[in-house]
Design an enzyme around this catalytic site. Structure first.
Site, short mmCIF file in Angstrom:
data_model
loop_
_atom_site.label_atom_id
_atom_site.label_comp_id
_atom_site.label_asym_id
_atom_site.label_seq_id
_atom_site.Cartn_x
_atom_site.Cartn_y
_atom_site.Cartn_z
N ASP A 179 -6.95 -1.48 -4.90
CA ASP A 179 -7.96 -0.81 -3.82
C ASP A 179 -9.04 0.09 -4.46
O ASP A 179 -10.26 -0.13 -4.30
CB ASP A 179 -7.31 -0.38 -2.54
CG ASP A 179 -6.57 -1.60 -1.72
OD1 ASP A 179 -6.91 -2.86 -1.92
OD2 ASP A 179 -5.56 -1.10 -1.15
N ASP A 186 0.78 -1.18 -0.22
CA ASP A 186 0.13 -0.01 0.05
C ASP A 186 0.88 1.32 -0.06
O ASP A 186 1.95 1.33 0.52
CB ASP A 186 -0.85 -0.01 1.18
CG ASP A 186 -2.12 -0.87 1.25
OD1 ASP A 186 -2.55 -1.25 -0.05
OD2 ASP A 186 -2.29 -1.58 2.09
#
Length: 159
Positions: free
Chosen positions: A138, A120
Site C-alpha cells: 500500500d 495489513d
C-alpha cells in the site's frame, strides 16, 4: 527483447517491492495472531489485520463479490503498467511511479490469490482517530501515485 532488457531496472524495482512486502507480511503472520496489537509508540502499533476490500478497507464488507473484482482489476492494471513501462521506459519519473504501483499491486494480488485477503500491519492513530491499517505494498502504491502525479506536472518534451 531489447525493450525488455532496458526496462529490467523498472521491473527489478517492482520485484524488490514485492519481496519486501511479502517478507514483512510473512514476519507479521509468524509473530502475530489475527487482531493482535503491539504498541510501538503513542501513535503507532504493529497489528495483524486481514483486509478483504481494496485500499483502506474499501468494500471490505461487500459480501465476497469484491474478491473477484479486485483480482481482475489488479491483473488488468498490472498488465497495462507493464505495457506502459515497456513503451515509456526512458521517462524516468513516469516509470518510477509505475514500477512502485506495479510492485504494490502484485504484492497485494499475491495475498488476495493465496489467502483470500490482504495482510495489513501498520497502524497509525491519534487518540481515538486511526488511519486504516496498511502494508508495504500500500505504501509503494501511494508513493508511486504521488510520483505519477508529480510527473503529470512536468512540461512536455517538445521533440
Amino acid at each position: 527483447m531489447r525493450k525488455l532488457k532496458t526496462a529490467a531496472p523498472w521491473f527489478g524495482l517492482s520485484a524488490l517491492v514485492i519481496v519486501l512486502d511479502l517478507y514483512t507480511k510473512h514476519l507479521i503472520q509468524s509473530a502475530f495472531l489475527y487482531g493482535e496489537h503491539l504498541p510501538v509508540t503513542g501513535f503507532f502499533d504493529l497489528v495483524r489485520y486481514h483486509n478483504t476490500g481494496a485500499a483502506f478497507s474499501f468494500l471490505a464488507n461487500a459480501g465476497g463479490w469484491q474478491h473477484g473484482f479486485f483480482t481482475a482489476v489488479s491483473t488488468l492494471a498490472s498488465a497495462v503498467m507493464v505495457y506502459l513501462i515497456l513503451k515509456n521506459q526512458h521517462n524516468t519519473l513516469f516509470c518510477l511511479g509505475l514500477a512502485l504501483v506495479l510492485g504494490g499491486a502484485l504484492g497485494n494480488l499475491y495475498d488476495r490469490l493465496t489467502l483470500g485477503y490482504v495482510v495489513d500491519f501498520l497502524l497509525f492513530y491519534y487518540q481515538q482517530w486511526a488511519w486504516p491499517a496498511f502494508n508495504v505494498a500500500d505504501s509503494a502504491i501511494c508513493v508511486g501515485v504521488g510520483v505519477l502525479l508529480l510527473d503529470s506536472f512536468k512540461t512536455p518534451d517538445p521533440s
